[in-house]
Motif scaffolding. Sequence first.
Motif, PDB file in Angstrom:
ATOM      1  N   GLN A 131       0.815  -1.204   0.000  1.00 14.46           N
ATOM      2  CA  GLN A 131       0.000   0.000   0.000  1.00 14.46           C
ATOM      3  C   GLN A 131       0.859   1.270   0.000  1.00 14.46           C
ATOM      4  N   GLU A 132       0.788   1.960  -1.085  1.00 14.18           N
ATOM      5  CA  GLU A 132       1.533   3.213  -1.235  1.00 14.18           C
ATOM      6  C   GLU A 132       1.079   4.245  -0.220  1.00 14.18           C
ATOM      7  N   ILE A 133      -0.177   4.184   0.155  1.00 15.12           N
ATOM      8  CA  ILE A 133      -0.694   5.188   1.070  1.00 15.12           C
ATOM      9  C   ILE A 133       0.049   5.189   2.401  1.00 15.12           C
ATOM     10  N   LEU A 134       0.489   4.025   2.846  1.00 17.84           N
ATOM     11  CA  LEU A 134       1.209   3.970   4.121  1.00 17.84           C
ATOM     12  C   LEU A 134       2.525   4.723   4.038  1.00 17.84           C
ATOM     13  N   ARG A 135       3.226   4.590   2.914  1.00 19.50           N
ATOM     14  CA  ARG A 135       4.478   5.330   2.736  1.00 19.50           C
ATOM     15  C   ARG A 135       4.198   6.827   2.758  1.00 19.50           C
ATOM     16  N   VAL A 136       3.146   7.222   2.084  1.00 22.88           N
ATOM     17  CA  VAL A 136       2.803   8.636   2.030  1.00 22.88           C
ATOM     18  C   VAL A 136       2.403   9.146   3.419  1.00 22.88           C
ATOM     19  N   LEU A 137       1.575   8.387   4.114  1.00 22.40           N
ATOM     20  CA  LEU A 137       1.139   8.812   5.444  1.00 22.40           C
ATOM     21  C   LEU A 137       2.311   8.968   6.411  1.00 22.40           C
ATOM     22  N   ARG A 138       3.280   8.078   6.311  1.00 25.60           N
ATOM     23  CA  ARG A 138       4.443   8.172   7.199  1.00 25.60           C
ATOM     24  C   ARG A 138       5.256   9.439   6.942  1.00 25.60           C
ATOM     25  N   GLY A 139       5.127   9.989   5.754  1.00 28.29           N
ATOM     26  CA  GLY A 139       5.858  11.208   5.418  1.00 28.29           C
ATOM     27  C   GLY A 139       5.179  12.480   5.870  1.00 28.29           C
ATOM     28  N   LEU A 140       3.984  12.371   6.411  1.00 27.12           N
ATOM     29  CA  LEU A 140       3.247  13.556   6.856  1.00 27.12           C
ATOM     30  C   LEU A 140       3.582  13.897   8.304  1.00 27.12           C
ATOM     31  N   PRO A 141       3.504  15.184   8.652  1.00 29.19           N
ATOM     32  CA  PRO A 141       3.636  15.559  10.069  1.00 29.19           C
ATOM     33  C   PRO A 141       2.507  14.934  10.889  1.00 29.19           C
ATOM     34  N   PRO A 142       2.709  14.730  12.186  1.00 25.43           N
ATOM     35  CA  PRO A 142       1.731  14.011  13.018  1.00 25.43           C
ATOM     36  C   PRO A 142       0.296  14.538  12.943  1.00 25.43           C
ATOM     37  N   ARG A 143       0.074  15.840  13.030  1.00 26.88           N
ATOM     38  CA  ARG A 143      -1.298  16.372  13.021  1.00 26.88           C
ATOM     39  C   ARG A 143      -1.966  16.100  11.669  1.00 26.88           C
ATOM     40  N   GLN A 144      -1.223  16.303  10.574  1.00 24.16           N
ATOM     41  CA  GLN A 144      -1.779  16.033   9.250  1.00 24.16           C
ATOM     42  C   GLN A 144      -2.121  14.549   9.109  1.00 24.16           C
ATOM     43  N   ARG A 145      -1.236  13.694   9.594  1.00 27.26           N
ATOM     44  CA  ARG A 145      -1.468  12.249   9.527  1.00 27.26           C
ATOM     45  C   ARG A 145      -2.699  11.871  10.358  1.00 27.26           C
TER      46      ARG A 145
END
Length: 158
Positions: free
Chosen positions: A98-112
């Motif tokens: 799942q590509e989304i997990l890689r993308v989510l890990r790259g977000l700051p905590p509040r955005q995630r």
Amino acid sequence: MDREFSAFYRSTIDKLVGFLIHQGAPLPVAADIAQDAMTTAYRRWEEIEQPSAWLHTVASRALARRIANVREDAFDQVPEPTALLPHPEAFAEWEEHQEILRVLRGLPPRQRQVLAWTLSGYSPAEIAEELHIAPEAVRASLKKARRTAAALVSGGED
């Protein structure tokens, strides 16, 4: 009560684990937190008005506390797959693809966090209420998260 909670548990546990993974929790941690939150929900079942929102809030806060208290201790063995999911090996395979997990890990905590609530079907107004922040702050975080996610996706397609 037991029958009602049991139906709720079966329909919610997988989604709750996914919600926590979307916030950056590894599968074993997400499963532990989800189970703990469900145990608390069972004990307080009669007094909970909105079980799904309550559960997401409790689990999200537990994850935040766990992240804040992280100590990096080496360990010899990888944690065993969780029994909360019917086929843990299938979920792990799904997770890896799942590509989304890689993308989510790259977000700051509040955005995630805000994006994880959104992916779980909550509106900005509902998220704001559960996180005790202004709806405008939720919408701003979502906008920034989408912008950052788009940059991460386009940057990952070299």
